[in-house]
Design an enzyme around this catalytic site. Structure first.
Site, short mmCIF file in Angstrom:
data_model
loop_
_atom_site.label_atom_id
_atom_site.label_comp_id
_atom_site.label_asym_id
_atom_site.label_seq_id
_atom_site.Cartn_x
_atom_site.Cartn_y
_atom_site.Cartn_z
N LYS A 37 -5.67 -0.71 3.88
CA LYS A 37 -5.26 -1.44 5.08
C LYS A 37 -4.78 -0.47 6.14
CE LYS A 37 -0.62 -0.75 4.61
NZ LYS A 37 0.25 -0.02 5.49
N ALA A 122 -0.70 7.96 -1.31
CA ALA A 122 0.55 8.09 -0.52
C ALA A 122 0.25 8.39 0.94
CB ALA A 122 1.48 9.16 -1.12
N GLY A 124 -0.12 5.88 3.43
CA GLY A 124 0.22 4.80 4.37
C GLY A 124 -0.90 3.78 4.50
N GLY A 128 -1.84 2.34 -3.64
CA GLY A 128 -1.21 1.91 -4.90
C GLY A 128 -1.15 0.39 -4.97
N SER A 129 -0.86 -0.24 -3.84
CA SER A 129 -0.81 -1.71 -3.80
C SER A 129 -2.20 -2.28 -4.03
CB SER A 129 -0.31 -2.18 -2.43
OG SER A 129 0.95 -1.63 -2.17
N ASP A 162 2.92 -4.87 -0.07
CA ASP A 162 1.56 -4.86 0.47
C ASP A 162 0.52 -5.42 -0.50
OD1 ASP A 162 2.39 -3.67 2.85
OD2 ASP A 162 1.99 -1.63 2.15
O1 C5P Z 1 7.46 -3.06 -1.55
P1 C5P Z 1 7.17 -1.62 -1.80
O2 C5P Z 1 7.51 -1.21 -3.22
O3 C5P Z 1 5.80 -1.20 -1.39
O4 C5P Z 1 8.17 -0.82 -0.86
C1 C5P Z 1 8.42 0.56 -1.04
C2 C5P Z 1 9.72 0.91 -0.30
O5 C5P Z 1 9.54 0.81 1.12
C3 C5P Z 1 10.88 -0.01 -0.61
O6 C5P Z 1 11.58 0.41 -1.74
C4 C5P Z 1 11.74 0.10 0.65
O7 C5P Z 1 12.51 1.28 0.63
C5 C5P Z 1 10.68 0.28 1.75
N1 C5P Z 1 10.35 -1.00 2.40
C6 C5P Z 1 11.26 -1.56 3.27
N2 C5P Z 1 10.97 -2.76 3.89
C7 C5P Z 1 9.79 -3.35 3.66
C8 C5P Z 1 8.83 -2.80 2.78
C9 C5P Z 1 9.15 -1.60 2.16
O8 C5P Z 1 12.35 -1.02 3.50
N3 C5P Z 1 9.52 -4.51 4.27
#
Ligand code: C5P
Length: 328
Positions: A37, A122, A124, A128-129, A162
């Site tokens: 994405k 990694a 962006g 991984g998602s 994501d």
């Molecule tokens: O949800 P995910 O594991 O992909 O998020 C990774 C990190 O990114 C979270 O632990 C958080 O620190 C940050 N994050 C955030 N706010 C979001 C999505 C991710 O702070 N809406």
């Protein structure tokens, strides 16, 4: 005296279950293709008590893909092809996805997952998602769990912010942590060139850097709502879209990776319609006018020698899908 039935030792119960499974015909492997994405708009609100941030995010799924092949096996294992530095243990989000689905469906997580990486790691772009979403769809098909799409979406949201979008694909507005999705009815195909950096950035570190910059008063206030992006998608207008690409995480990613300034500067130099750091970076996305322009743009970008490698892609494309058994 009461009768005591024979209780076989637990290890022999497990091995007889395994023997029974081994005698059953094994289902054919299932391969799922899943897209990366790019965020056309990433508005980040203040930090929340749970450590996340409320988002207003417009996602577009683009044609850089990972493939996940699920094969029946005695126990869960992971193999990764096409990238280094991806864990093959239980910390891999695809393994967590397989376990989450197995537990929801009441089956054993007996599967070998082969991840073939085409999405930068990694970077962006939610690689991984994407693998977690693909593992959910592949294991669902392999095990014939029959869980409905909304259960898969709920499991996806627990796995990561994501993951629901990787299941859905297309263009979508994400609110909450980015996991509450509304599809966007847009028009047109958009053409992208992506500049990949050496090494990744931790999403959590980039959000933490944004919080730090905001606490110092050094970051601009949260982006306006994504009205401009939604209007451009409705109109199918890449020129208008290029002007309104926005990402609140960009200054934080640039602070952590100052070389990104040169990459972003290349967008203007080479006449991109718009340039934006993808999600938490360090991949930089350039929107260009057509597939033909993407070829000349990519070769001019390579000539500037500002990034490790370059990929071309288009969007929107659909989310995680099972591939026909005879291939691609
Ligand atoms: O949800 P995910 O594991 O992909 O998020 C990774 C990190 O990114 C979270 O632990 C958080 O620190 C940050 N994050 C955030 N706010 C979001 C999505 C991710 O702070 N809406």
């Amino acid at each position: 005296m009461g009768r005591r039935s024979y209780q076989p030792p637990r290890s022999s119960i497990l091995s007889s279950r395994r023997d029974a499974r081994a005698r059953m015909p094994r289902p054919a492997p299932v391969t799922v293709r899943v897209p990366a994405k790019v965020n056309l708009h990433l508005g980040v609100g203040p930090g929340r008590a749970d450590g996340y941030h409320d988002l207003a995010s417009v996602f577009q799924a683009v044609s850089l893909y990972d493939e996940v092949t699920a094969t029946a096996a005695d126990e869960l294992s992971i193999e990764v092809a096409g990238a280094t530095g991806v864990p093959v243990d239980d910390s891999n989000l695809a393994a967590k996805a397989a376990r989450a689905l197995a537990s929801a469906a009441g089956v054993e997580p007996a599967v070998h997952l082969r991840l073939t990486k085409g999405i930068p790691v990694a970077g962006g772009m939610a690689g991984g998602s994407a693998d977690a979403a693909a593992a959910l769809v592949a294991c669902d098909a392999l095990w014939g769990t029959g869980v409905d799409r909304s259960t898969l979406a709920a499991l996806a949201a627990v796995l990561g912010s994501d993951v629901p979008f990787a299941l859905q694909g297309g263009n979508a507005l994400g609110t909450g942590r980015g996991d509450l999705l509304s599809p966007i009815l847009g028009r047109g195909q958009y053409h992208w060139v992506f500049a990949l950096a050496d090494g990744g950035l931790s999403t959590a570190a980039v959000y933490a850097e944004l919080d730090r910059q905001r606490a110092e008063g050094a970051a601009s206030p949260p982006a306006h709502p994504p009205d401009g992006v939604l209007g451009a998608l409705r109109a199918g207008d890449p020129v208008a879209l290029g002007r309104v690409l926005a990402n609140d995480l960009q200054p934080a990613a640039v602070r952590l990776r100052p070389q990104l300034r040169r990459v972003i500067g290349a967008g203007q130099e080479l006449g991109a319609l718009g340039t934006v750091v993808s999600g938490s970076g360090p991949t930089v996305a350039f929107l260009v006018r057509s597939a033909a322009v993407s070829i000349s743009f990519a070769s001019a970008l390579a000539g500037l020698d500002v990034c490790r490698s370059i990929r071309r892609a288009h969007g929107p494309v659909s989310g995680a899908r099972v591939l026909p058994p005879d291939g691609r």
